[in-house]
Design an enzyme around this catalytic site. Structure first.
Site, PDB file in Angstrom:
ATOM      1  N   CYS A 257       0.817  -1.205   0.000  1.00 46.60           N
ATOM      2  CA  CYS A 257       0.000   0.000   0.000  1.00 46.60           C
ATOM      3  C   CYS A 257       0.853   1.257   0.000  1.00 46.60           C
ATOM      4  CB  CYS A 257      -0.939   0.010   1.201  1.00 46.60           C
ATOM      5  SG  CYS A 257      -0.122  -0.305   2.763  1.00 46.60           S
TER       6      CYS A 257
ATOM      7  N   GLY B 170       3.235  -2.018   5.057  1.00 44.34           N
ATOM      8  CA  GLY B 170       4.211  -2.984   5.551  1.00 44.34           C
ATOM      9  C   GLY B 170       3.542  -4.244   6.047  1.00 44.34           C
TER      10      GLY B 170
ATOM     11  N   TYR C 120      11.231  -1.860  -8.725  1.00 45.08           N
ATOM     12  CA  TYR C 120       9.921  -1.961  -9.365  1.00 45.08           C
ATOM     13  C   TYR C 120       8.810  -1.136  -8.717  1.00 45.08           C
ATOM     14  CZ  TYR C 120       5.562  -4.245 -10.898  1.00 45.08           C
ATOM     15  OH  TYR C 120       4.305  -4.499 -11.372  1.00 45.08           O
TER      16      TYR C 120
END
Length: 464
Positions: free
Chosen positions: A9, A112, A251
């Site tokens: 997120c 996380g 990425y």
């Protein structure tokens, strides 16, 4: 399943004594972080010492409209976009999480994953605590409420001593905006300055989007408290080697973001240059797997002297839940997302650069498509090492039996995807591209920065 890893997120927080359009700023901040999560979005604001919020499933522009934004008034607010790795994908697990306890209201948004969340949850449930969601964030909220005897800073310190894992956390009380980063710095969080206040965000691209000035990144283990007295910093008294997740650089983060002093585009371009040095090949054109492989492909082309060209065209209007009703449609799914520009590859020796290979399914189909379009040779170059280990810190990693890098040699992978040659960037080359700073590279080398659950004994493994 898409042949990529996914982040959990993105978070953003705004405090301003002057701004009246906090919800607008949060909306555009979440828009800038949409790549980090597409399952749900939410905004919470503090209005007259009361926290109001709105959240729902979907993309940011699907969740919010003008009427909703105009109703969210206040000088403090936080926002969240989610891709779930812990907790199922439904509305109860959307964030920010807003809870009431004896000290008042508090809103939390978390990026996380806690490796000991289940153990803490079991302990709390045994003592009578009732949970409304299945997300780690509610574990943090309950611990915070339990330890909040005096000031919020001391409460947070006690919570940080208990929880283990990765977290970039933005929180809000009725009069404070708070940011916290885990002691290893696994998840990113930066600070920006706006008129009359400050911004906290997962990535610096948020600051550019809403017109804030970048100040610095939150240090590992640091607590930031922003209120009417300005910004206060509480540094951790525990030293830990910085272990920023290397996949943020490879990425996850947008190429226009800078994290811990490293520009994402320059890093990715450098990986391509080093890859060209490590694994040269004779070819006519370098193409990328768009969009994430493009900076590395440009770097590869610059270093090798082979021209860069557009070989794959991406359909940018594919939704997050494209329906694939049968096996035949699933096999054809990659053609919906990517199509070959035949003119640029026909009769040529092609170098196809991608940022990673997880399962190998997409790479195999792309090589087939390029050869069907007339490419004489297809040489695959990957700007990261083979992904061989599962992540426990907030990346949706497949189980090891689904990771092609954990189960096959490079030659076996080359044969499986049908490439004329295949080479990955070395771990040493990856570290060099990042200036040899501290990173968590456990998905490549299995060297986790902290103790993690044994495979087969954690909840994720049990849900296989």
């Amino acid at each position: 399943m898409e042949d990529k890893l996914h982040e959990e997120c993105g978070v953003v927080g705004v405090y301003s004594e002057e701004k009246t359009d906090i919800a607008n700023l949060l909306y555009y901040g979440l828009y800038a972080l949409q790549h980090r999560g597409q399952e749900s979005a939410g905004i919470a604001v503090s209005n007259n010492n009361q926290i109001e919020y709105y959240k729902d499933m979907g993309l940011v522009p699907e969740v919010f409209n003008d009427d909703i934004i105009q109703k969210l008034n206040g000088k403090i607010g936080i926002g969240h976009v989610r891709y779930s790795t812990t907790g199922e994908s439904y509305i109860e697990n959307a964030q920010p999480l807003v809870v009431k306890y004896k000290k008042g209201d508090i809103a939390l948004a978390h990026n996380g994953n806690l490796v000991n969340a289940q153990a803490i949850r079991d302990m709390l449930e045994d003592s009578g605590v009732v949970f409304q969601t299945s997300i780690d964030t509610e574990v943090i909220a309950n611990l915070l409420a339990r330890h909040h005897k005096s000031n919020i800073e001391e409460s947070l310190r006690k919570v940080m001593e208990v929880v283990k894992g990765s977290f970039a956390l933005v929180m809000m009380t009725d009069n404070k905006l708070i940011g916290v980063r885990d002691t290893h710095g696994l998840r990113p969080l930066c600070i920006g300055k706006i008129s009359g206040g400050y911004v906290l965000a997962s990535e610096s691209c948020v600051l550019d989007t809403i017109g804030a000035e970048y100040m610095r990144d939150v240090e590992p283990g640091e607590i930031i408290i922003i209120d009417e007295n300005g910004l206060q910093s509480f540094k951790s008294d525990k030293w830990c080697r910085k272990n920023l997740c290397i996949f943020e650089l490879i990425y996850f983060a947008r190429p226009d973001s800078t994290i811990d002093g490293i520009n994402m585009y320059l890093f990715r371009s450098e990986t391509g240059k080093i890859l060209a040095q490590e694994s040269p090949v004779e070819a006519d054109v370098v193409i990328s797997v768009p969009d994430s492989g493009t900076p590395a492909a440009i770097g590869f082309a610059e270093e090798s002297g082979i021209p860069f060209g557009i070989g794959l065209i991406k359909n940018k209007y594919i939704g997050r839940t494209f329906i694939q009703p049968n096996q035949e449609m699933r096999e054809q799914g990659v053609k919906i997302k990517l199509n070959v520009l035949k003119h640029n590859v026909e009769g040529k020796r092609v170098v196809m650069v991608d940022d990673s290979i997880v399962r190998g399914t997409t790479s195999k189909r792309l090589v087939e498509m390029l050869k069907k379009a007339g490419a004489k040779e297809v040489h695959v170059r990957v700007s990261s090492p083979p992904v061989a280990y599962s992540c426990h810190f907030g990346i949706d990693t497949p189980y090891r039996n689904q990771l092609i890098g954990a189960n096959k040699s490079i030659e076996e992978i080359r044969e499986l995807i049908g490439a004329d040659s295949l080479a990955y960037l070395s771990i040493a080359g990856l570290s060099k591209a990042g200036g040899n700073k501290g990173f968590c590279k456990a998905c490549f080398d299995g060297d986790y920065p902290m103790e993690v659950p044994l495979e087969g004994n954690n909840k994720k493994e049990q849900l296989k």
